[in-house]
Scaffold this active site. Structure first.
Site, PDB file in Angstrom:
ATOM      1  N   ASP A 129       0.722  -1.008  -0.129  1.00 37.29           N
ATOM      2  CA  ASP A 129       0.098  -0.104   0.093  1.00 37.29           C
ATOM      3  C   ASP A 129       1.235   1.153   0.125  1.00 37.29           C
ATOM      4  OD1 ASP A 129      -3.144   0.827   1.700  1.00 37.29           O
ATOM      5  OD2 ASP A 129      -1.784   1.797   0.273  1.00 37.29           O
ATOM      6  N   ARG A 134      -0.167   4.440  -0.493  1.00 42.48           N
ATOM      7  CA  ARG A 134      -0.976   5.879  -0.427  1.00 42.48           C
ATOM      8  C   ARG A 134      -0.064   6.744   0.932  1.00 42.48           C
ATOM      9  NH1 ARG A 134      -6.851   2.911   0.116  1.00 42.48           N
ATOM     10  NH2 ARG A 134      -5.653   1.447   1.015  1.00 42.48           N
TER      11      ARG A 134
HETATM   12  N1  LIG Z   1      -2.911  -2.563  -6.115  1.00 38.50           N
HETATM   13  C1  LIG Z   1      -4.066  -3.126  -5.954  1.00 38.50           C
HETATM   14  N2  LIG Z   1      -4.979  -2.100  -5.797  1.00 38.50           N
HETATM   15  C2  LIG Z   1      -6.367  -2.287  -5.529  1.00 38.50           C
HETATM   16  C3  LIG Z   1      -6.707  -3.705  -5.866  1.00 38.50           C
HETATM   17  N3  LIG Z   1      -8.056  -3.420  -5.815  1.00 38.50           N
HETATM   18  C4  LIG Z   1      -8.385  -2.186  -5.586  1.00 38.50           C
HETATM   19  N4  LIG Z   1      -7.346  -1.697  -5.213  1.00 38.50           N
HETATM   20  C5  LIG Z   1      -7.322  -0.245  -5.042  1.00 38.50           C
HETATM   21  O1  LIG Z   1      -7.350   0.058  -3.619  1.00 38.50           O
HETATM   22  C6  LIG Z   1      -7.888   1.250  -3.301  1.00 38.50           C
HETATM   23  C7  LIG Z   1      -9.033   1.053  -2.553  1.00 38.50           C
HETATM   24  O2  LIG Z   1      -9.566   2.065  -1.918  1.00 38.50           O
HETATM   25  P1  LIG Z   1     -10.548   2.272  -0.715  1.00 38.50           P
HETATM   26  O3  LIG Z   1     -11.807   1.377  -1.050  1.00 38.50           O
HETATM   27  O4  LIG Z   1     -10.900   3.676  -0.614  1.00 38.50           O
HETATM   28  O5  LIG Z   1      -9.861   1.823   0.492  1.00 38.50           O
HETATM   29  P2  LIG Z   1      -9.749   0.531   1.363  1.00 38.50           P
HETATM   30  O6  LIG Z   1      -8.117   0.719   1.776  1.00 38.50           O
HETATM   31  O7  LIG Z   1     -10.210  -0.680   0.618  1.00 38.50           O
HETATM   32  O8  LIG Z   1     -10.553   0.777   2.556  1.00 38.50           O
HETATM   33  P3  LIG Z   1     -12.264   1.238   2.980  1.00 38.50           P
HETATM   34  O9  LIG Z   1     -11.917   2.817   3.258  1.00 38.50           O
HETATM   35  O10 LIG Z   1     -12.368   0.438   4.004  1.00 38.50           O
HETATM   36  O11 LIG Z   1     -12.496   1.123   1.623  1.00 38.50           O
HETATM   37  C8  LIG Z   1      -8.261   1.980  -4.612  1.00 38.50           C
HETATM   38  O12 LIG Z   1      -7.200   2.653  -4.981  1.00 38.50           O
HETATM   39  C9  LIG Z   1      -8.292   0.717  -5.880  1.00 38.50           C
HETATM   40  O13 LIG Z   1      -7.683   1.164  -6.755  1.00 38.50           O
HETATM   41  C10 LIG Z   1      -6.018  -4.558  -6.074  1.00 38.50           C
HETATM   42  O14 LIG Z   1      -6.198  -6.008  -6.232  1.00 38.50           O
HETATM   43  N5  LIG Z   1      -4.542  -4.294  -6.192  1.00 38.50           N
END
Ligand SMILES: Nc1nc2c(ncn2[C@@H]2O[C@H](COP(=O)(O)OP(=O)(O)OP(=O)(O)O)[C@@H](O)[C@H]2O)c(=O)[nH]1
Ligand SMILES: [Zn+2]
EC number: 3.5.4.25
Length: 361
Positions: free
Chosen positions: A276, A278
């Protein structure tokens, strides 16, 4: 220096720069209705005159009262007035983040008070005045550029955004460091004491725009807007952090590895990237522009809670966001719960998909 921005009347386009604009300040625990009240009252040592000016009904009245008592102005006034004005101006922008962002939006333009009556604080009307007020405002602008959160994010502009859930306001921001853009959608009103329903949503093109079923983002985005509309007020910060910060094309590469059996963490790591990537420190600036200090956070992700605590934001409640569980995202959501500490209760409803969960991890 770019061409000059002139200001004078509080109702002018740059009227917020004027001391006659009513923005209250607190100085040494004393509340003043405007910087003009504060400046004019400080000309006098006699408390009766100070108080009369302090409680004047408007900046104009405060100014007039000060003229009325001008025979009683403190002897050292000419040697202290610049410092008094500087204190008032710096407190105004420190206590009103929205104004600080607007001041920074004047970028490197020269700021001039276009006053025909005042060649000391203004330009004297003919441009030949000392413009000391403009100089202090430009000094305050340079100071703000160096301090958090103004060194992390800049406000750009706002517009109206009608959506199927309601009409939001759309606010644009940019990180000065890397020109990364972010937006906030807001609905309704609040005070600094309100606990505002808030979603920090990381951009997911596939989920948010293409209604992908292999993650939960799109479902969460739509649910967040629906909940904010139902609540009648709230904030959705849409952060351009695609792919947990690795970017869209790397996410497609990660998805390809996940199609071949990696889970969502392993795929990032096998690409040589962190699970992650971010960061959220600039969120402090977006929320201070929006006058949000306390939130009810829509999330399952403890990382976001920690990040916001580091942004001096009080989280009064975590509102779970378990949405759209299906066979295509079951393993992905479970991996987030098992390996990233996300607080996700898939529940019996969701467990139904375990048996036929697809290999999309
Ligand atoms: N690298 C990667 N990123 C992913 C994948 N699936 C989703 N994402 C990214 O994960 C992020 C999800 O973000 P959010 O849903 O805001 O946050 P979260 O960390 O899941 O936590 P919540 O606030 O509970 O939703 C986005 O930037 C998506 O593009 C994956 O399989 N791999
Ligand atoms: Zn997604």
């Amino acid at each position: 220096m770019d061409e000059t921005i002139f200001f004078y009347e509080p109702d002018d386009p740059y009227g917020f720069l004027s001391n006659f604009a009513c923005y209250p300040i607190v100085v040494e625990e004393e509340k003043w209705s405007s910087t003009e009240h504060y400046y004019q009252a400080n000309k006098f040592l006699k408390s009766q005159m100070r108080d009369e000016i302090k409680y004047a009904g408007s900046p104009d009245e405060a100014f007039k009262l000060s003229r009325h008592y001008e025979k009683h102005i403190r002897e050292d006034w000419s040697s202290v007035k610049l410092e008094v004005m500087k204190k008032a101006i710096f407190e105004k922008f420190a206590q009103h983040p929205k104004l600080a962002f607007l001041l920074l939006n004047t970028e490197d333009h020269e700021l001039k008070e276009h006053s025909h009556k005042d060649a000391y604080w203004g330009d004297g009307g003919n441009g030949k005045g000392e413009n000391n007020l403009g100089k202090i405002l430009m000094e305050a602008r340079e100071f703000l550029k160096e301090i958090r959160p103004y060194n992390l994010i800049r406000y750009v502009d706002s517009s109206i955004l009608p959506t199927e859930w309601g009409t939001f306001a759309l606010h644009g921001f940019v990180e000065p460091e890397n020109q990364q853009e972010h937006v906030a959608l807001t609905l309704g009103k609040w005070t600094a004491d309100s606990a505002v329903l808030t979603r920090l949503h990381s951009e997911c093109l596939t989920g948010d725009a293409f209604a992908s079923m292999r993650c939960d983002c799109g479902y969460q985005l739509r649910k967040s807007l629906e909940l904010i509309a139902k609540q009648g007020s709230g904030v959705l910060l849409y952060l351009r952090q695609e792919g947990r910060g690795i970017g869209l094309l790397n996410k497609i590469k990660a998805y390809h590895l996940q199609d071949d059996g990696d889970d969502t963490i392993e795929a990032n790591l096998n690409l040589g990237l962190a699970a992650d990537m971010r960061y959220y420190d600039f969120v402090e600036g977006m929320l201070s522009y929006l006058n949000v200090k306390k939130i009810r956070l829509l999330t399952n992700n403890p990382e976001k809670i920690n990040a916001l605590n580091n942004c001096n934001i009080e989280i009064t409640e975590r509102v779970p966001m378990v949405e759209g569980i299906n066979p295509y995202n079951f393993n992905y959501v479970e991996t987030k719960a098992m390996k990233m500490g996300h607080k996700i209760d898939i529940g019996p409803e969701g467990q139904r998909f375990r048996a036929n969960a697809k290999t999309y991890n």
